[in-house]
Each structure stands twice: as C-alpha cells, then as structure tokens.
Design an enzyme around this catalytic site. Structure first.
Site, short mmCIF file in Angstrom:
data_model
loop_
_atom_site.label_atom_id
_atom_site.label_comp_id
_atom_site.label_asym_id
_atom_site.label_seq_id
_atom_site.Cartn_x
_atom_site.Cartn_y
_atom_site.Cartn_z
N GLU A 36 0.88 -1.17 0.00
CA GLU A 36 0.00 0.00 0.00
C GLU A 36 0.91 1.22 0.00
O GLU A 36 1.78 1.31 0.85
CB GLU A 36 -0.84 0.03 1.28
CG GLU A 36 -1.89 -1.06 1.37
CD GLU A 36 -2.62 -0.99 2.70
OE1 GLU A 36 -3.42 -0.07 2.90
OE2 GLU A 36 -2.37 -1.86 3.55
N ARG A 261 5.51 -12.83 9.83
CA ARG A 261 6.14 -11.53 9.64
C ARG A 261 7.50 -11.52 10.30
O ARG A 261 7.76 -12.26 11.23
CB ARG A 261 5.33 -10.44 10.33
CG ARG A 261 4.01 -10.12 9.73
CD ARG A 261 3.24 -9.20 10.66
NE ARG A 261 3.66 -7.81 10.53
CZ ARG A 261 3.13 -6.98 9.64
NH1 ARG A 261 2.19 -7.39 8.82
NH2 ARG A 261 3.53 -5.73 9.58
N LYS A 271 4.21 0.60 9.68
CA LYS A 271 4.24 1.90 8.99
C LYS A 271 3.56 2.98 9.81
O LYS A 271 4.02 4.11 9.86
CB LYS A 271 3.54 1.78 7.63
CG LYS A 271 4.49 1.40 6.52
CD LYS A 271 3.78 1.40 5.18
CE LYS A 271 3.01 0.14 4.99
NZ LYS A 271 2.44 -0.01 3.66
#
Ligand code: ATP
Ligand code: MG
Length: 563
Positions: A36, A261, A271
């Site tokens: 994104e 992750r 983020k």
C-alpha cells in the site's frame, strides 16, 4: 539469488512443487508484491519482497509489483516513488509488470454489481457505529442489518447513486451478504465499498466510492492471474473471505499461502508507528539512519546483499518470532570486513608533537588497504611532526592493564613508528590536557620493532596539516526496549525512545585519502567500526554515519550459547 539452499522456505516450496506436479495453473508460478503506498518500505517488507521475487525467480516464474492503492487519503506518489527505488535497490525487477489496483476500479465496480445482481451484496444505511454494534464480538454472534433484504433493484439503484456522488461520506456502504453469525468476524457481512469524496493520486476525482482493501486485494490477484498469493500471517483469517469473493464471482483462484512476519528486537516495524516517528520529529525523516526503513538502512551504510543474506539466513516460517537485531548487524559487519578499505580516523582528537622529528619533514608511509583482501592494494598516508590521536588513547595516570599511551610509555602508531610520551601540556585554567610531547624511534619505520622490544598498543593517528575535518554521527538503537511488541501497561513505544540514539561528533579528523570518498562509500575506521559517507556531504562539510561498531555481539552470544 542464493535462496536455493535455504531449507526454510520449504513449506511454501512444498506446496508449489505439489501444484506443479498436479499441473495446476498449467505449471505456472506467478507471484506479486502488493504494497500500500502509504509509507516507506521497511525491512519487514524486504522479507516479503525476497520471498515473492525469490520464489518466482527460483521457479522461472514471474513476480508483479502492484500498488494496492485503495485509500486515497493516506496515499501519495512520494511513497510510490520511494517503494520503486527501494525494491530496485534490493536487486529485484518486475519488467513491464507494474500495476495499480486503481487500474481495476472499473472492473471491481462491475464485480460488485454482479454480486448485487446475484443477491450477494446490499447497500446498508447503518452508521459506522451501528455497524460495529451489529457486528457482535468473538463470543457473540452479530445481528442482521435491517437493510439486508433490500431488493436487487433498490440495491442497484442506490449503489449507482453512491457512485454518482449523491450521498455524503459514511452515510452508506455496500456490504457482502455472507453470514452475521459466522465464527470469523471477517465473514459478518463486511463492507466492500465506502463513500469517500477524496481525490486519488492516480484516478483524481473520477471516483467518490472506493473498494475496501479485502475486496480489492484478492480480486486484483485474480485479475493478474497470480498463482500463489504469498503474504503474512495476519491475512490467514481473511482467506475465507477472499475465497468467498472469488467463488461467488467464479474467477481465477490464486492460492494464498501465509508466512510469519519479521519482527526485530529493539525495532518497530509498522508503517503507522514509523509515520508517527517522522511526523512528530523523533527522527529526521524516513531515511534517518536510525529507521528500519530500507532508505534508512541504506543511508546507515547497509548493502542490499547484507540485507538479503540476513533474510536468507532467518528463512521463512509459519510461526511468529522475534529476530535479534544483532544478527542483522552481524551480516553487514561480515561483508564490510571483506570489502571495506581500512582507514584511520580520530573522532575525539588530542594533539601530539614529536619533538625529535624534523620540523618540515613529511613522509609518505605505505598502508595496506584491507588485510582480508589481497587485491585491495596499498595507499600512502602522510606522516609529520604534529599528529592527532584519540583522547581516549591517553591516560595520565593509567591502570595496569591500560596498554595505550601514558607518560613514559611507548606505543606503535599504525603503519608508522614507535613513539614514547615525554611530557603533557595542560590548560593553565582548566587543567585539561591540550597536547602531548613525544619522541619517536626512527629505526621503527613501518611500525616494526628495531631490536625485538615489544609494545602492546597500536594506535591510529592523523597528520595535523593533512587532516580532513569531518562530522561523524554515532548511533544506538532507537528504542531501549528489546521487545517493543510487549510493552508495560499504559506505555506506548514512544515512552521507550532512546535519548542517546544519536551522538554527533563535530571535530573529527580523517586521513587525507578520504577526500575523494563519495556518498554511501563505506570504510572501516580502525578501532571504531564501519562508516558510510552521508548523502548530505558537501565539499565544505564531510559527514560520516557509523553503520556498526566492530563489536560482534552476535558472535559473542553464540559463543555463550544463549542465542
Ligand atoms: P505495516 O504493518 O508496516 O503497515 P503493511 O502490511 O500494512 O505493513 P503493506 O504495504 O500492506 O504494509 O505490505 C505489503 C506486503 O508486505 C504485505 O503483503 C505484507 O504482508 C508484507 N509485510 C509487511 N510487514 C511485514 C513484515 N514485518 N514481515 C514480512 N512481511 C511483511
Ligand atoms: Mg497492509
């Protein structure tokens, strides 16, 4: 790229091998990396990049880059550009397959209309709060929306008018009609379109409704013919929803495979939190060398190889864990030990005058560039009567085990001579030591003992008239908390910001050969660590960032057996 041998991606490869054996997708392997564009990439994304591009490469397949750009308010072209730069820097390329989910907005709209026509989606007028209330919880089932049984005609009409901009933000959503009693909250009639009167960085004002991430993501994969959608574990609970959309619409079905992750000790990889560090001024931008972003790591002196080697080493697993940041540091140290030229730098200078050295004489002494690399060659360093050494390499009143310089003691100057300290000059008022007077042994040229007598300390030095002035920035972890995912009650990660994460030394002295160094060139400063030229360096001001010190905390822990 070297991941052929890492046994750790085996669970993904085992699935792909099986698919190929069964002739699924005609034996094709096609992956994608789907960021994104709402922030800069961090080292966690690098893991996803290496997995997606790495697997495609290994199987002779393809990997797309696709921006999942469904949230116009948080997205920006600055992020798009930085993401493109960072993936290229890591060493991967997507050929002509750069895509944007926003390119599919028309197609996605058509998919939504199809769901409505099939009685699988409805326009809901509940407020966001009501929708939350009706959703239920993990332990309680949800309740059907009073708008759930609108007719297809009414839904089609309302959805079109949503698109035409007749309704304000938040007044209505289009929802999938699945099951309000599902044990999986994602399946309780999730929103698939919302009204947002906002300009999009690519589609401008063409749309005032935007598809939700979950709807967009899986269908974009489908549209691109992706065979294996590799993603991180938090999407596991979304997979049933993705499967539902794809099955209802009866379109190409990519297989999603989830992996853990990357979490790193002393490091934030989110983020949202990294944006907070930038916006609230805790760091000096996304590429601050303390940031775990790829641009920050690059500025700090990390190479793409060191990051890829690190990621290869930790592999890809199905279960979450936290990796010690010392292992990342180990990999860059390892590489720079082999590749970086070793030079002399004095970070906290103390002047030394060699009383028996001829006043105007300058000698060009030979210095080996890197003893680990035969091909690295030699350079010359100028030696003169006045030199700088490290302040910390002298003690007036040393303890027994101090092997550096002290009154009456002799040390070796690297590549140069033995010197002996004869006297100390102090500031009359403050008592601070301002210079040392020494003598040298002319028979010890090159730093070799003339008569077998031994000296224990070897110091780096820089000739005063030849020294380059520089600013040097030393770093520590940005956080003082080893496991920032487990904070004490009532604290946020901001409470653990290390006040000593940056130390700026403004009066450093470097050897002359560094004059030609270019931004991002890397060196070992003898006894200080590995350093990299900061991109803000100009002819007037030279700036170096310390990448890592020489202390290998990873190897030490391995030895102690507690790693
Ligand atoms: P963040 O949590 O930092 O906001 P994100 O997942 O929202 O990250 P995206 O731009 O959606 O950011 O990420 C693109 C891809 O990178 C996703 O497929 C995601 O699974 C993967 N990814 C993000 N963070 C990590 C991580 N720490 N380790 C491995 N993969 C990650
Ligand atoms: Mg995401």
């Amino acid at each position: 790229m070297g991941s052929e041998d890492s046994a750790s991606t085996n669970f993904i490869k085992a699935i792909i091998d099986e698919d190929i054996k069964n002739g699924k997708n005609g034996g094709r392997v096609h992956t994608r990396f789907p960021p994104e564009p709402n922030g800069y990439l961090h080292i966690g994304h690098a893991k996803a990049i290496c997995v997606n591009f790495g697997i495609a490469e290994e199987y002779g397949g393809l990997c797309n880059l696709r921006f999942d750009d469904t949230n116009p308010v948080k997205e920006d072209v600055e992020y798009v550009d930085s993401i493109i730069e960072d993936i290229h820097w890591l060493g991967f390329d997507w050929g002509d397959r750069l895509y944007y989910s926003s390119d599919y907005f028309e197609q996605l709209y058509d998919y939504a209309v199809r769901l409505i026509k099939d009685g699988k989606a409805y326009v809901c007028d509940l407020s966001p709060e009501e929708i939350r209330e009706y959703r239920g919880t993990l332990t309680e089932p949800g309740k059907d929306s009073p708008y759930r049984n609108r007719s297809v005609e009414e839904n089609l009409d309302l959805f079109e008018r949503m698109r035409n901009g007749e309704f304000p933000d938040g007044s209505r959503v289009l929802r999938a009609k699945i099951d309000m009693k599902s044990g999986n909250l994602n399946m309780r009639d999730p929103a698939i379109y919302r009204i947002k009167h906002a300009s999009h960085h690519r589609t401008g004002d063409a749309w005032c409704i935007y598809p939700m991430y979950d709807f967009t993501h899986c269908l974009s994969d489908s549209i691109e013919g992706i065979t294996h959608s590799l993603c991180s574990l938090e999407f596991e609970d979304h997979r049933p929803l993705y499967d539902w959309f794809i099955d209802q619409l009866d379109v190409h079905h990519p297989q999603q495979i989830e992996f853990a992750r990357l979490n790193l000790s002393y490091t934030i990889l989110s983020k949202r939190k990294l944006i907070q560090l930038v916006d609230e001024g805790y760091v000096d931008g996304w590429d601050d060398p303390r940031m775990p972003t790829l641009s920050g790591l690059r500025r700090r002196g990390y190479t793409p190889e060191s990051i890829r080697n690190f990621l290869d080493r930790i592999g890809v697993a199905k279960r979450e864990s936290t990796v010690d940041v010392a292992l990342l540091e180990y990999h860059i140290r390892e590489e720079l030990n082999r590749t970086a030229q070793r030079v002399m730098a004095v970070l906290r200078p103390l002047k030394v005058i060699i009383d028996n050295y001829p006043e105007d004489q300058v000698e060009e002494l030979e210095a080996v560039n890197n003893p680990e690399d035969e091909n690295a060659g030699v350079r010359v360093v100028p030696f003169s009567r006045e030199l700088y050494i490290e302040k910390t390499d002298f003690l007036e009143d040393p303890p027994k085990k101090f092997f550096r310089l002290a009154p009456g003691r002799e040390v070796r100057l690297k590549h140069a001579y033995f010197i002996k300290c004869e006297s100390v000059v102090k500031d009359e008022n403050t008592g601070e030591i301002i210079e040392l007077h020494c003598t040298y042994d002319p028979d010890s040229r090159g730093g070799t003992s003339p008569d077998g007598r031994k000296v224990k300390g070897t110091l780096q030095w820089v000739s005063v008239p030849h020294a380059l002035n520089a600013e040097v920035r030393l770093y520590e972890h940005l956080l003082t908390k080893e496991d920032p995912l487990n904070l004490e009650e009532g604290k946020t990660f901001i409470d653990y910001i290390n006040p000593n994460s940056l130390e700026i030394l403004k009066d450093c002295k470097l050897e002359q050969s560094l004059k030609s160094a270019k931004p991002l060139d890397r060196f070992q400063f003898m006894r200080h660590g590995y350093f990299c030229v900061d991109p803000d360096t100009t002819d007037e001001k030279i700036i170096f960032n310390r990448t890592v010190s020489l202390k290998d905390t990873w190897a030490k822990m391995q030895k102690k057996g507690n790693a």
